[in-house]
Design an enzyme around this catalytic site. Structure first.
Site, mmCIF file in Angstrom:
data_model
loop_
_atom_site.group_PDB
_atom_site.id
_atom_site.type_symbol
_atom_site.label_atom_id
_atom_site.label_comp_id
_atom_site.label_asym_id
_atom_site.label_seq_id
_atom_site.Cartn_x
_atom_site.Cartn_y
_atom_site.Cartn_z
ATOM 1 N N THR A 133 21.212 5.993 2.310
ATOM 2 C CA THR A 133 21.178 6.338 3.727
ATOM 3 C C THR A 133 22.037 5.387 4.557
ATOM 4 O OG1 THR A 133 19.684 6.257 5.636
ATOM 5 C CG2 THR A 133 19.014 4.990 3.748
ATOM 6 N N ASP A 134 22.462 5.849 5.733
ATOM 7 C CA ASP A 134 23.187 4.965 6.658
ATOM 8 C C ASP A 134 22.242 3.954 7.311
ATOM 9 O OD1 ASP A 134 21.782 6.695 8.366
ATOM 10 O OD2 ASP A 134 23.510 7.195 9.613
ATOM 11 N N GLU A 135 20.926 4.171 7.164
ATOM 12 C CA GLU A 135 19.974 3.292 7.852
ATOM 13 C C GLU A 135 19.996 1.873 7.293
ATOM 14 O OE1 GLU A 135 16.194 5.099 8.773
ATOM 15 O OE2 GLU A 135 17.067 7.095 8.738
ATOM 16 N N TYR A 159 11.286 1.502 5.297
ATOM 17 C CA TYR A 159 12.072 2.512 4.566
ATOM 18 C C TYR A 159 13.489 2.010 4.315
ATOM 19 C CZ TYR A 159 15.224 6.497 3.987
ATOM 20 O OH TYR A 159 16.217 7.332 3.535
ATOM 21 N N LYS A 163 15.460 1.042 0.782
ATOM 22 C CA LYS A 163 16.683 1.719 0.322
ATOM 23 C C LYS A 163 17.806 0.693 0.152
ATOM 24 C CE LYS A 163 17.437 5.532 -0.270
ATOM 25 N NZ LYS A 163 17.292 6.404 -1.475
HETATM 26 P P1 NAD Z 1 12.202 14.038 0.533
HETATM 27 O O1 NAD Z 1 11.141 13.091 0.970
HETATM 28 O O2 NAD Z 1 12.247 15.399 1.126
HETATM 29 O O3 NAD Z 1 12.138 14.239 -1.054
HETATM 30 C C1 NAD Z 1 11.959 13.180 -1.943
HETATM 31 C C2 NAD Z 1 11.590 13.769 -3.300
HETATM 32 O O4 NAD Z 1 11.415 12.676 -4.218
HETATM 33 C C3 NAD Z 1 10.283 14.555 -3.300
HETATM 34 O O5 NAD Z 1 10.457 15.765 -4.017
HETATM 35 C C4 NAD Z 1 9.309 13.639 -4.017
HETATM 36 O O6 NAD Z 1 8.281 14.351 -4.731
HETATM 37 C C5 NAD Z 1 10.225 12.892 -4.968
HETATM 38 N N1 NAD Z 1 9.700 11.574 -5.366
HETATM 39 C C6 NAD Z 1 9.133 10.628 -4.595
HETATM 40 N N2 NAD Z 1 8.777 9.576 -5.329
HETATM 41 C C7 NAD Z 1 9.152 9.841 -6.617
HETATM 42 C C8 NAD Z 1 9.078 9.130 -7.835
HETATM 43 N N3 NAD Z 1 8.534 7.915 -7.883
HETATM 44 N N4 NAD Z 1 9.559 9.704 -8.942
HETATM 45 C C9 NAD Z 1 10.102 10.957 -8.918
HETATM 46 N N5 NAD Z 1 10.188 11.680 -7.781
HETATM 47 C C10 NAD Z 1 9.728 11.127 -6.648
HETATM 48 O O7 NAD Z 1 13.570 13.255 0.773
HETATM 49 P P2 NAD Z 1 15.011 13.819 1.147
HETATM 50 O O8 NAD Z 1 15.110 13.921 2.612
HETATM 51 O O9 NAD Z 1 15.282 14.989 0.307
HETATM 52 O O10 NAD Z 1 15.911 12.592 0.687
HETATM 53 C C11 NAD Z 1 16.456 12.530 -0.621
HETATM 54 C C12 NAD Z 1 17.259 11.243 -0.763
HETATM 55 O O11 NAD Z 1 18.286 11.217 0.221
HETATM 56 C C13 NAD Z 1 16.417 9.982 -0.524
HETATM 57 O O12 NAD Z 1 16.836 9.009 -1.451
HETATM 58 C C14 NAD Z 1 16.766 9.562 0.887
HETATM 59 O O13 NAD Z 1 16.648 8.176 1.043
HETATM 60 C C15 NAD Z 1 18.207 10.026 0.989
HETATM 61 N N6 NAD Z 1 18.683 10.377 2.322
HETATM 62 C C16 NAD Z 1 17.970 11.243 3.110
HETATM 63 C C17 NAD Z 1 18.472 11.602 4.352
HETATM 64 C C18 NAD Z 1 17.754 12.587 5.251
HETATM 65 O O14 NAD Z 1 18.175 12.797 6.386
HETATM 66 N N7 NAD Z 1 16.690 13.244 4.798
HETATM 67 C C19 NAD Z 1 19.682 11.055 4.811
HETATM 68 C C20 NAD Z 1 20.371 10.167 3.973
HETATM 69 C C21 NAD Z 1 19.856 9.847 2.737
HETATM 70 P P1 TYD Z 2 13.575 11.274 11.707
HETATM 71 O O1 TYD Z 2 13.813 12.735 11.530
HETATM 72 O O2 TYD Z 2 12.239 10.706 11.349
HETATM 73 O O3 TYD Z 2 14.754 10.490 10.972
HETATM 74 P P2 TYD Z 2 15.144 8.898 11.018
HETATM 75 O O4 TYD Z 2 14.086 8.135 11.681
HETATM 76 O O5 TYD Z 2 15.263 8.604 9.578
HETATM 77 O O6 TYD Z 2 16.442 8.847 11.771
HETATM 78 O O7 TYD Z 2 13.835 10.945 13.210
HETATM 79 C C1 TYD Z 2 15.074 11.211 13.836
HETATM 80 C C2 TYD Z 2 15.003 10.663 15.229
HETATM 81 O O8 TYD Z 2 14.036 11.405 15.961
HETATM 82 C C3 TYD Z 2 14.543 9.217 15.275
HETATM 83 O O9 TYD Z 2 15.242 8.542 16.323
HETATM 84 C C4 TYD Z 2 13.071 9.312 15.619
HETATM 85 C C5 TYD Z 2 13.008 10.556 16.483
HETATM 86 N N1 TYD Z 2 11.746 11.313 16.432
HETATM 87 C C6 TYD Z 2 11.102 11.695 17.617
HETATM 88 O O10 TYD Z 2 11.596 11.417 18.732
HETATM 89 N N2 TYD Z 2 9.939 12.396 17.526
HETATM 90 C C7 TYD Z 2 9.371 12.713 16.338
HETATM 91 O O11 TYD Z 2 8.262 13.325 16.329
HETATM 92 C C8 TYD Z 2 10.034 12.342 15.132
HETATM 93 C C9 TYD Z 2 9.449 12.678 13.785
HETATM 94 C C10 TYD Z 2 11.234 11.648 15.225
#
Ligand code: NAD
Ligand code: TYD
Length: 355
Positions: A133-135, A159, A163
Site C-alpha cells: 500500500t501507499d500508506e 495497519y 504492511k
Molecule cells: P481484504 O481485507 O478485502 O482481503 C484480504 C484477504 O486476505 C481476505 O480474503 C482474507 O480472508 C485473507 N486473509 C487474511 N489473513 C489471512 C491469512 N493469515 N492467511 C491467508 N489469507 C488471509 O483486502 P484487500 O482490500 O483485498 O487488500 C488486498 C491486499 O492489497 C492487502 O495486502 C492490502 O494491504 C493491499 N492493498 C489494499 C488496498 C485497498 O484499497 N483495499 C490498496 C493498496 C494495497
Molecule cells: P478507508 O476506505 O478506510 O481507506 P484508508 O483509511 O485505508 O485510506 O478510508 C478512506 C478515507 O475515508 C479515509 O480518509 C477515512 C475516511 N472514512 C470516512 O470518512 N468515513 C468512514 O466511515 C470510513 C470507513 C472512512
C-alpha cells in the site's frame, strides 16, 4: 503453469483471479484464511472452473504452505493476504502483526525453501510478488509532492506499519537470500466486491439503506483512488516485466477529498435510483468523530510504472465509480450476505448509535 495467489477471496485478490482467468490459461491456487473479509461468494462465477482451486488456510501455516508449493509447483506467488482495514487495526492491532508481519515471514521462508530447490530455468523465472500500500509512506501536507518509490517509509497506523514491516521483510529476503521479489505499493482501490466497511462501499450501501453516511472529521482528507481492475492490470504488468528487487507505485492520478467522493456517489445514486422523497442522498451525510492519527493526504506519483513498464490506468474516476455504483445496485444479494452476522457488530463498535 500455475500461480499461487494468497488472500484471493478478499476484495482485490478475487478481482485479480476473476480477471486472470479471463485472459490466461494458467491455473490458480487460491490460499485464503476466509476471515470476515474473505468471501466464497466473490468467486461464485468460477466455482466450477477447474483452473481455480480455493484452499482455506493461513499464509503462516508452516505445514500447509510447503505442501501446496510442493504439490502445485507454482511459477509465482502473489501475496494479497492481509488484514487491511485501518480502523480495525486501531481497535485490535494483534491480527495485523500476526498476518501481515509474521504470516509474510513464514510465507517468505516457505517460498525460499521451494525456490532453492527449483531447477535453474524454473528458478530464474520464479517470482514472489508482494502487494502493498501507499500508506507505508505516511502522510503528506497539501503542498508536498506525491509519493515516489524513493520516499522514506513513515507509516502511522498499526495497519500501515505492519504492511511497512512486511515490505522490509520482502526486501531483505531478496538482498540476503536472492529470492526474486517484486513489491507494488498501490493507492486506495474501489470497485466490485469491496467489503462495505471501507469508505466507498459503505457510502453506497448506507445511502441505499437510508442510513447516515459517516464522514470522519471535516472530510477534507485526501486519497488517490484507483479502480480495482486497473490495480489488477498493474500487478499483472509488474509480474510480467518488473525488475527483480524493485518496487512500483501504482496509482490512479486521481486525488480527491473524502467529502467530494461521497458527494459524487450521492449524485450518481440520485440519478440511478432517486430517493422516494425526491431529495438527495447527500442529506444523509453525517460528520462523525475523526479517526485517531488520521493521515491527511496520500498521493501517488506513478511515473515509474508508466515509463518503465508502459502501464497507466484505463479508467477515470468518473467511469470507474459509475461501474462500481451499478455493480452494487445489481448485486443487492451479495451486499445482504456480507452484511449479516459479524458486520453488524463491527458497525456498532466503530460508529455506535450514529450509523
Ligand atoms: P481484504 O481485507 O478485502 O482481503 C484480504 C484477504 O486476505 C481476505 O480474503 C482474507 O480472508 C485473507 N486473509 C487474511 N489473513 C489471512 C491469512 N493469515 N492467511 C491467508 N489469507 C488471509 O483486502 P484487500 O482490500 O483485498 O487488500 C488486498 C491486499 O492489497 C492487502 O495486502 C492490502 O494491504 C493491499 N492493498 C489494499 C488496498 C485497498 O484499497 N483495499 C490498496 C493498496 C494495497
Ligand atoms: P478507508 O476506505 O478506510 O481507506 P484508508 O483509511 O485505508 O485510506 O478510508 C478512506 C478515507 O475515508 C479515509 O480518509 C477515512 C475516511 N472514512 C470516512 O470518512 N468515513 C468512514 O466511515 C470510513 C470507513 C472512512
Amino acid at each position: 503453469m500455475t500461480i499461487l495467489v494468497t488472500g484471493a477471496a478478499g476484495f482485490i485478490g478475487s478481482n485479480f483471479v476473476l480477471d486472470w482467468l479471463k485472459t490466461s490459461s494458467e491455473t490458480v491456487i487460491n490460499l485464503d484464511k476466509l476471515t470476515y473479509a474473505g468471501n466464497r461468494h466473490n468467486l461464485v462465477t468460477i466455482q466450477d472452473d477447474p483452473r481455480h482451486t480455493l484452499v482455506q488456510g493461513d499464509i503462516g501455516d508452516q505445514t500447509l504452505v510447503p505442501q501446496l508449493l510442493a504439490t502445485h509447483r507454482p511459477r509465482a506467488i502473489l501475496n494479497f493476504a492481509a488484514e487491511s482495514h485501518v480502523d480495525r487495526s486501531i481497535h485490535g492491532p494483534g491480527e495485523f502483526i500476526q498476518t501481515n508481519i509474521v504470516g509474510t515471514f513464514h510465507l517468505l521462508e516457505a517460498a525460499r525453501d521451494y525456490w532453492m530447490q527449483l531447477e535453474d530455468a524454473e528458478k530464474a523465472n520464479f517470482r514472489f510478488l508482494h502487494v502493498s500500500t501507499d500508506e507505508v509512506y505516511g502522510t503528506l501536507t497539501a503542498s508536498d509532492a506525491p509519493f515516489t518509490e524513493q520516499n522514506r517509509y513513515e507509516p502511522n497506523s498499526p495497519y500501515s506499519s505492519s504492511k511497512a514491516a512486511s515490505d522490509h521483510l520482502v526486501r531483505a529476503w531478496h538482498h540476503t537470500y536472492g529470492l526474486p521479489v517484486l513489491t507494488t505499493n498501490c493507492s486506495n482501490n474501489y470497485g466490485p466486491y469491496h467489503f462495505p466497511e471501507k469508505l466507498i462501499p459503505l457510502t453506497i450501501t448506507n445511502a441505499l439503506a437510508g442510513k447516515p453516511v459517516p464522514i470522519y472529521g471535516d472530510g477534507l482528507q485526501v486519497r488517490d483512488w484507483l479502480y480495482v481492475g486497473d490495480h489488477c492490470s498493474g500487478i499483472r504488468r509488474v509480474l510480467e516485466a518488473g525488475t527483480i528487487g524493485e518496487t512500483y507505485n501504482i496509482g490512479g492520478w486521481n486525488e480527491q477529498t473524502n467529502i467530494s467522493i461521497v458527494q459524487k456517489i450521492c449524485a450518481l445514486l440520485d440519478e440511478r435510483r432517486p430517493r422516494a422523497d425526491g431529495t438527495s442522498y447527500a442529506t444523509q451525510i453525517t460528520h462523525v468523530k475523526d479517526r485517531p492519527g488520521h493521515d491527511r493526504r496520500y498521493a501517488i506519483d506513478a511515473r515509474k510504472i508508466e515509463q518503465q513498464l508502459g502501464w497507466r490506468p484505463a479508467e477515470t474516476f468518473e467511469t470507474g465509480i459509475r461501474k462500481t455504483v451499478d455493480w452494487y445496485l445489481e448485486n443487492a444479494e451479495w451486499v445482504t450476505q456480507v452484511q449479516s452476522g459479524a458486520y453488524r457488530d463491527w458497525v456498532n463498535k466503530q460508529y455506535g448509535e450514529t450509523v
